[in-house]
Design a protein around this motif. Structure first.
Motif, PDB file in Angstrom:
ATOM      1  N   VAL A  89      -4.438  -5.067   6.645  1.00 11.27           N
ATOM      2  CA  VAL A  89      -4.807  -3.835   5.705  1.00 11.27           C
ATOM      3  C   VAL A  89      -4.816  -2.966   6.387  1.00 11.27           C
ATOM      4  O   VAL A  89      -5.037  -2.664   7.608  1.00 11.27           O
ATOM      5  N   ILE A 114      -4.316   6.898   3.530  1.00 14.95           N
ATOM      6  CA  ILE A 114      -3.810   6.214   4.520  1.00 14.95           C
ATOM      7  C   ILE A 114      -2.838   6.886   5.352  1.00 14.95           C
ATOM      8  O   ILE A 114      -1.911   7.344   5.066  1.00 14.95           O
ATOM      9  N   GLY A 168      -5.377   4.122  -3.135  1.00 16.57           N
ATOM     10  CA  GLY A 168      -5.688   4.248  -1.717  1.00 16.57           C
ATOM     11  C   GLY A 168      -4.597   5.081  -1.059  1.00 16.57           C
ATOM     12  O   GLY A 168      -4.732   5.480   0.281  1.00 16.57           O
ATOM     13  N   LEU A 227     -13.647   1.752  -2.864  1.00 17.59           N
ATOM     14  CA  LEU A 227     -12.439   1.643  -2.140  1.00 17.59           C
ATOM     15  C   LEU A 227     -12.237   0.132  -1.782  1.00 17.59           C
ATOM     16  O   LEU A 227     -10.939  -0.026  -1.474  1.00 17.59           O
ATOM     17  N   MET A 282      -8.405   1.554   4.762  1.00 18.03           N
ATOM     18  CA  MET A 282      -8.952   0.580   3.618  1.00 18.03           C
ATOM     19  C   MET A 282      -9.927  -0.332   4.375  1.00 18.03           C
ATOM     20  O   MET A 282     -10.916  -0.628   3.485  1.00 18.03           O
ATOM     21  N   PHE A 302      -9.085  -0.779  -3.766  1.00 16.24           N
ATOM     22  CA  PHE A 302      -7.941  -0.390  -3.106  1.00 16.24           C
ATOM     23  C   PHE A 302      -7.713  -1.355  -2.247  1.00 16.24           C
ATOM     24  O   PHE A 302      -6.593  -1.804  -1.722  1.00 16.24           O
ATOM     25  N   ALA A 303      -8.717  -1.862  -1.497  1.00 14.44           N
ATOM     26  CA  ALA A 303      -8.462  -2.697  -0.149  1.00 14.44           C
ATOM     27  C   ALA A 303      -8.234  -3.865  -0.362  1.00 14.44           C
ATOM     28  O   ALA A 303      -7.731  -4.809   0.397  1.00 14.44           O
ATOM     29  N   TRP A 342       0.926  -1.413  -0.038  1.00 12.84           N
ATOM     30  CA  TRP A 342       0.034   0.026  -0.211  1.00 12.84           C
ATOM     31  C   TRP A 342       0.713   1.278   0.171  1.00 12.84           C
ATOM     32  O   TRP A 342       0.422   2.424  -0.389  1.00 12.84           O
ATOM     33  N   GLN A 379     -19.004   4.712  -0.525  1.00 12.10           N
ATOM     34  CA  GLN A 379     -17.605   4.754   0.025  1.00 12.10           C
ATOM     35  C   GLN A 379     -17.409   5.532   1.382  1.00 12.10           C
ATOM     36  O   GLN A 379     -16.586   5.732   2.160  1.00 12.10           O
ATOM     37  N   ARG A 417      -2.660  -7.561  -2.615  1.00 10.88           N
ATOM     38  CA  ARG A 417      -3.750  -6.873  -1.572  1.00 10.88           C
ATOM     39  C   ARG A 417      -4.849  -7.670  -1.004  1.00 10.88           C
ATOM     40  O   ARG A 417      -5.164  -7.623  -0.001  1.00 10.88           O
ATOM     41  N   TYR A 473      -5.711  -8.426   2.972  1.00  8.12           N
ATOM     42  CA  TYR A 473      -7.179  -8.366   3.359  1.00  8.12           C
ATOM     43  C   TYR A 473      -7.664  -9.409   4.039  1.00  8.12           C
ATOM     44  O   TYR A 473      -8.152  -9.386   5.131  1.00  8.12           O
TER      45      TYR A 473
END
Lengths: 225, 299, 462
Positions: C154, C391, C387, C250, C158, C253-254, C118, C171, C145, C149
């Motif tokens: 994570v 963060i 992402g 999102l 995220m 991204f997670a 990330w 989101q 990712r 996750y």
């Protein structure tokens, strides 16, 4: 010894290499998953083929892509080495005489001068590729012993071949060693990183399909490689 | 007169003048005061970090932080909150103008009260994302009158006796006039209808001759009479005037001259391009300069 | 304590759970707990065996370790060419290592992998176009990712982001009611200035179904008004769905693929219900990628396409300007040096480079548009993609990452940067905050509205 190397072991090596490549090639494409790869290969074969072809073709041209152009030194060493490594084994006249005797057909052959030049070119370029691995930090960090091993089995036939070619030392020893190294290389192709000689096309084709189908190809924009 | 007032504050000394007026009005009319504060601008997209408008530091928003901010506000205004005032303290994260408007939409106050600019607009976190100032946005979009107290000199409300109403004969001005009438009747004060004839070359395209100016002044006066006089007669005291010059300067001068304690104007969404970019509309300029509170009315 | 209160392997599914996770300021406790989170090696290895097919396997195997990807990575470039930032190294030392060890990796390794996944890759896919073998490290990081996750490793934001999608199908904590109400409010605020402005909700068989980014609803609803104004001015027959209006993800991204599927299916359901001719999303890059480019695969659509033709906002704008549906007052065109950010998510990843340039030709006085270098599909990530922007834990790395874009912008000499992508817009704003180079930035909508020739029926009477 020579008998064995040019006889049964030759057939063994060539079979392992060809069958191995075929099997792995088939396995590669069978292992593609439209959903996991997120590329609808089957739904859009035409766009996929177009993308695949472009992606391979562009990268085969020296300086044909942004990638090659941004690293001119690497591109020179790379193409110098690979042209020699592909052309010489296939079109060297000695190889083709052997092939003629063995299976009754032969390919176009290079004249001796060109062959010598390409061989030396490959060796010199390989030297630069090795040098690059040692000198550049961004390549050094990636390089493992395994990479040197691959370079070694790729280079060994050239070095032994050249030694035999110039009759340095015991000709028949070097010739046998050369044949053995060549065959070892053939066997290594399906099982090691040497597999890139055919998986290069598979992998490039896959990314080409990705771009051809999903990442713009079907929108009418070709990836400017 | 007012029953529900939304007072948007930075809860810093920049808002003190406005606060004085806010508590004053709420007290005088026994209105409910909604003290509203936007402590932070979301700076990181979907992250939970905001930029605190006071310290300009990055803080993490959680319930504790919001509670703490409310406490701070309660402490800051403690002396005003003692005597039985009906009030709420609301805290919201977002871009101030938008959140103030959102709060106004939800609570439907009959007056929004704002402090003036914090002075360092260029640096202020408020500006970080939106074009234009908080003030501009609120004055443009609010459905109720917006009272802005900018200068310390303007922080006075009570015993209103003299109102200046600046008009440009637009629809919005008619609305502003209605409001001015309401206040004047309610508080029994004098209403002065004023129009400033814009003679800046940007407005007229050329330098006007004195004859032309005077001709236009006469026309404007006629328009004021036609438009407002029948209503003005409901009041005991009123006057009508037209001066020429740079409009916002003339209005401020006029109000000072006749000792007005309140200016009422319409905010115009239609502004000339340049004025919008550099100076802001007339009403914003008046707000910045006037020595008394300014109320902007749009609807 | 293998599974923490905040940090665990279970996804966040309800508003209450989201709020609970949010109550842990900065994720302090969350990250503390992560240090004790157990790695379920069996699950990890089983997942890999099920999902790591020939493409990724081959990529990892044939990587020639040639290092040609190094220069393609902006994070490598801005971090003083740190060899540890070479894309091939980053993926080999994380995903490659997990596979080599058959999933038997420890907690510290996973936390390291999380940082690499990330904070050292924005999944911009630029390296993929510079690798002779066609190895796309960005895709592999996306895959990694997903593995991380699943194991609970994570970044806090995220996990929250993916949880928001699970809980709200958006989101942020914006409900369907909030969306419709806010849109109506915005129209109301502007209807005096733009006569006839409406927001048609849930109209069937419209030409256009418009979808947005929840942040617009939450923090800058002006964007909704602007979209309405432009559709109205162009005379479009458009609608918004009251459900399935959120285009972003999102969850993508997670690496929460299940949430990706839930999210995108809500949009597809709206398409199927309202049967519009086309779907158009807002000026967002990853939203387009999630809903239009990757979404069909999560939803199991074999043709790789959404239920109805879906285009990016810039494609619609280019079309509307080309066909004269929107008219620009030539005297109001931009007359200062201006540059534009190509979003990785729809330019490199869907080839929409020409649409934005066509728009530029309409709204910028000839000679004032300056390209960044490199540009189009070779443009660098804004520095905050994938992402990275959101963060908190990796803020420092992100700020460093902005330097490439800063230098690219400075080199153009332009003080105005158009960024038709939420993430890029954010990153460019942040880089101004960070480096104070004196630039302004904008989406396209407000810029175009300023120079628009309003059709007569929209002009207010004076």
């Amino acid at each position: 010894m020579h008998e064995f190397l040019t006889g049964i072991f030759f057939w063994f090596a060539i079979t392992v290499c060809l069958v191995g490549m075929l099997v792995r090639f088939v396995l590669y494409f069978r292992g593609l998953s439209w959903q996991l790869d997120r590329v609808a290969y089957k739904a859009h074969p035409k766009a996929g083929m177009k993308g695949a072809f472009r992606s391979i073709y562009k990268w085969l041209i020296p300086y044909g892509t942004y990638g090659w152009r941004t690293q001119p030194f690497m591109a020179a060493a790379f193409f110098g080495f690979h042209i020699g490594a592909v052309v010489v084994p296939l079109f060297l006249s000695a190889h083709n005489i052997f092939l003629e005797n063995k299976v009754g057909f032969s390919l176009f052959t290079l004249n001796a001068g060109v062959a010598d030049f390409l061989t030396w070119l490959a060796v010199v370029c390989a030297f630069f590729l090795i040098l690059r691995r040692i000198v550049l930090p961004e390549v050094r960090i990636l390089t493992t012993l395994y990479d040197y091993f691959i370079l070694f089995i790729a280079l060994a036939p050239f070095l032994t071949g050249l030694t035999a070619r110039y009759h340095v030392g015991d000709y028949s020893f070097w010739l046998n060693l050369h044949i053995f190294c060549g065959e070892l290389l053939l066997i290594a192709i399906p099982f090691t990183k040497m597999s890139h000689v055919f998986l290069f096309f598979a992998s490039r084709a896959q990314l080409g399909m990705d771009f051809g189908i999903k990442r713009g190809g079907m929108k009418g924009t070709k990836m400017a490689w | 007169m007012f029953t529900k007032i939304l007072f948007a504050t930075s809860a810093t000394k920049e808002s003190d003048h406005a606060a004085r007026v806010a508590f004053n009005i709420a007290g005088s009319y026994d209105a409910h005061l909604d003290i509203f504060h936007v402590p932070g601008v979301p700076s990181r997209g979907y992250s939970q970090v905001v930029v605190d408008v006071k310290t300009k530091e990055r803080v993490d928003v959680d319930d504790d932080y919001l509670e703490w901010v409310k406490d701070e506000i309660r402490t800051y205004y403690a002396k005003y909150l003692e005597n039985g005032l009906r009030y709420d303290i609301t805290v919201a994260i977002g871009f101030p103008a938008r959140e103030i408007l959102r709060q106004a939409k939800d609570t439907e106050p009959d007056l929004i009260l704002l402090g003036g600019s914090t002075g360092d607009e260029e640096e202020a976190v408020y500006k970080k994302s939106m074009a234009g100032t908080t003030l501009q946005k609120i004055a443009r979009s609010a459905k109720c009158p917006v009272l802005v107290v900018n200068r310390p000199a303007a922080s006075f409300w009570g015993g209103l006796s003299n109102i200046t109403f600046g008009t440009d004969f637009s629809k919005a001005s008619d609305k502003a006039f209605e409001f001015a009438m309401k206040v004047a009747k309610n508080l029994d004060c004098e209403l002065n209808v004023f129009h400033a004839l814009d003679i800046t070359s940007g407005a007229t395209g050329e330098m006007l001759s004195q004859d032309e100016i005077e001709q236009k002044i006469r026309e404007a006066l006629r328009m004021i009479r036609g438009r407002y006089e029948s209503r003005l007669k409901e009041l005991k005291h009123y006057s009508m005037d037209v001066w020429e010059g740079i409009p916002f300067i003339e209005i401020v001068k006029y109000a000072r001259d006749i000792h007005s304690d309140l200016i009422v104007m319409a905010h115009h969404s239609k502004k000339t391009e340049k004025a919008d970019a550099i100076l802001g509309s007339n009403v914003e300029q008046v707000i910045v300069r006037a020595g008394c509170p300014v109320i902007s009315v749009n609807r | 304590m293998p599974e923490g209160k905040y940090c665990n392997k279970t996804p966040v599914n309800t508003p209450e759970e989201v709020n609970f996770l949010l109550s842990d300021t900065s994720g302090n406790q969350y990250y503390k707990e992560m240090k004790n989170l157990e790695v379920d090696s069996d699950l990890l290895w089983a997942t890999i065996q099920k999902t790591l097919k020939s493409r990724l396997r081959t990529w990892l195997e044939i990587c020639a370790h040639c290092g040609m990807c190094a220069d393609s990575c902006f994070l490598y470039l801005v971090n003083d060419r740190d060899p540890k930032q070479v894309p091939a190294y980053k993926i080999q030392s994380t995903l490659g290592e997990i596979i080599k060890r058959k999933g038997k990796v420890d907690n510290a390794f996973m936390r390291h992998a999380m940082e690499v996944a990330w904070a050292q890759c924005t999944c911009c896919n630029r390296c993929g176009t510079y690798c002779p073998h066609g190895i796309d490290t960005g895709i592999m990081f996306g895959y990694l990712r997903g593995l991380l996750y699943q194991q609970g490793f994570v970044p806090w934001e995220m996990k929250i982001g993916a949880g928001m999608h699970r809980a709200y199908r958006a989101q942020m904590d914006v409900t369907n009611e909030d969306f419709v109400e806010t849109f109506e409010w915005m129209v109301e605020e502007n209807e005096e200035e733009y006569i006839g402005l409406t927001v048609p909700v849930d109209v069937e068989n419209a030409d256009i179904m418009y979808t947005v980014n929840a942040r617009e609803v939450k923090h800058y609803p002006e964007d909704l008004a602007e979209a309405a104004i432009l559709f109205h001015a162009a005379g479009e027959n458009w609608t918004v769905p009251s459900e399935g209006w959120e285009q972003t993800s999102l969850a993508m991204f997670a690496g929460d693929w299940a949430a990706c599927k839930m999210q995108v299916e809500s949009v597809y359901a709206a398409m199927e219900k309202l049967k519009p001719k086309r779907m158009i999303g807002t000026e967002c890059g990853h939203a387009h990628r999630a809903t239009v480019i990757e979404g069909p695969y999560w939803a199991g659509r074999e043709n790789g396409l959404p239920p109805v033709e879906s285009i990016h906002y810039v494609e619609w704008l280019a079309e509307a300007l080309r066909e004269g549906k929107l008219k620009i007052d030539p005297s109001k065109r931009i007359r200062e040096l201006v540059t534009m950010q190509d979003s990785c998510n729809y330019v490199r990843n869907q080839g929409l480079k020409n649409a934005t340039r066509e728009i530029m030709s309409h709204i910028v006085e000839p000679g004032y548009f300056v390209e960044m270098s490199p540009n189009k599909e070779h443009n660098f990530c804004c520095g905050g993609g994938g992402g990275f922007n959101g963060i908190g834990l990796f803020r420092k790395q992100r700020n460093k990452g902005l330097e490439k874009k800063r230098d690219q912008i400075l080199a153009t000499g332009a003080k105005l940067v158009l960024a038709p992508c939420h993430n890029c817009w954010d990153a460019i704003r942040d880089l101004e905050e960070e480096f104070k180079i004196g630039i302004r930035w904008s989406f396209l909508k407000p810029i175009i509205i300023k120079m628009l020739v309003l059709p007569d029926h929209m002009k207010p009477e004076e």
